[in-house]
Design an enzyme around this catalytic site. Structure first.
Site, short mmCIF file in Angstrom:
data_model
loop_
_atom_site.label_atom_id
_atom_site.label_comp_id
_atom_site.label_asym_id
_atom_site.label_seq_id
_atom_site.Cartn_x
_atom_site.Cartn_y
_atom_site.Cartn_z
N CYS A 133 0.83 -1.21 0.00
CA CYS A 133 0.00 0.00 0.00
C CYS A 133 0.87 1.27 0.00
O CYS A 133 2.07 1.22 0.26
CB CYS A 133 -0.98 -0.02 1.17
SG CYS A 133 -0.41 0.80 2.67
N HIS A 135 -4.07 5.72 9.73
CA HIS A 135 -3.35 6.98 9.89
C HIS A 135 -4.20 7.94 10.70
O HIS A 135 -5.42 7.96 10.59
CB HIS A 135 -2.98 7.60 8.54
CG HIS A 135 -4.13 7.73 7.58
ND1 HIS A 135 -4.61 6.66 6.85
CD2 HIS A 135 -4.90 8.80 7.24
CE1 HIS A 135 -5.63 7.07 6.10
NE2 HIS A 135 -5.83 8.36 6.32
N HIS A 172 -4.49 2.22 5.14
CA HIS A 172 -3.41 1.97 6.11
C HIS A 172 -3.67 2.97 7.23
O HIS A 172 -3.68 4.18 6.97
CB HIS A 172 -2.04 2.18 5.44
CG HIS A 172 -0.84 1.94 6.33
ND1 HIS A 172 0.23 1.14 5.94
CD2 HIS A 172 -0.52 2.42 7.55
CE1 HIS A 172 1.14 1.14 6.90
NE2 HIS A 172 0.71 1.91 7.89
P1 5GP Z 1 -7.88 9.69 4.40
O1 5GP Z 1 -8.83 10.36 3.45
O2 5GP Z 1 -7.59 8.26 4.00
O3 5GP Z 1 -8.25 9.83 5.84
O4 5GP Z 1 -6.53 10.52 4.30
C1 5GP Z 1 -5.53 10.24 3.38
C2 5GP Z 1 -4.58 11.43 3.40
O5 5GP Z 1 -3.38 11.05 2.76
C3 5GP Z 1 -5.14 12.65 2.65
O6 5GP Z 1 -5.21 13.76 3.56
C4 5GP Z 1 -4.13 12.86 1.54
O7 5GP Z 1 -3.88 14.22 1.27
C5 5GP Z 1 -2.90 12.14 2.05
N1 5GP Z 1 -2.04 11.59 1.01
C6 5GP Z 1 -2.43 10.85 -0.06
N2 5GP Z 1 -1.37 10.46 -0.78
C7 5GP Z 1 -0.27 10.98 -0.15
C8 5GP Z 1 1.14 10.92 -0.44
O8 5GP Z 1 1.60 10.30 -1.40
N3 5GP Z 1 1.96 11.56 0.43
C9 5GP Z 1 1.49 12.25 1.51
N4 5GP Z 1 2.39 12.85 2.30
N5 5GP Z 1 0.17 12.32 1.82
C10 5GP Z 1 -0.69 11.69 1.00
ZN ZN Z 2 0.28 -0.34 4.40
#
Ligand code: 5GP
Ligand code: ZN
Length: 118
Positions: free
Chosen positions: A2, A95, A93
């Protein structure tokens, strides 16, 4: 593997601010606040649904250190983890978003009737 496992393995670059044996914290690529850090376990855990209490205990201490490192522990901040489809989880994953550096708004979360469930 991932996206965030690739960041842990340094196959994809990130802008890290804190790291230890178990966790990594780095700047979100699309920040939603002046401080927007993602804190993750280095092992692949899909979401908050799967994390053990033991790992979560250590993760809590790590997130507290992230807030101190970014100097937002006193001014205040928000910790968010999105879970699954309705939670809006895009990366599968675990976070934690750590947001701060300005007064945060308390959002409009859903167009559904907030009193509609019960
Ligand atoms: P989710 O929507 O899953 O809670 O948050 C995923 C977060 O990962 C989003 O805020 C998005 O901006 C961030 N994100 C996605 N791809 C990347 C990446 O390649 N690098 C970094 N630093 N953040 C990422
Ligand atoms: Zn992972």
């Amino acid at each position: 593997m991932c996206l965030f496992c690739k960041i842990v393995n340094k196959e994809i670059p990130s802008n890290p601010i804190l790291e230890d044996d178990n966790f990594l914290a780095f700047h979100d690529i699309n920040p939603k606040a002046p401080v927007h850090i993602l804190a993750i376990p280095k092992i692949h855990v899909e979401s908050f649904n799967e994390v053990s209490g033991e790992l979560m205990g250590k993760m809590t201490t790590f997130i507290q250190k992230v807030a101190q490192e970014m100097d937002i522990d006193k001014s205040g901040y928000r910790v968010i983890t999105n879970v699954g489809e309705n939670g809006g989880q895009e990366v599968q994953h675990l976070h934690f978003h750590v947001l701060g550096g300005a007064k945060l708004k308390w959002g409009h979360f859903s167009d559904a009737d907030p009193k509609g469930h019960f």
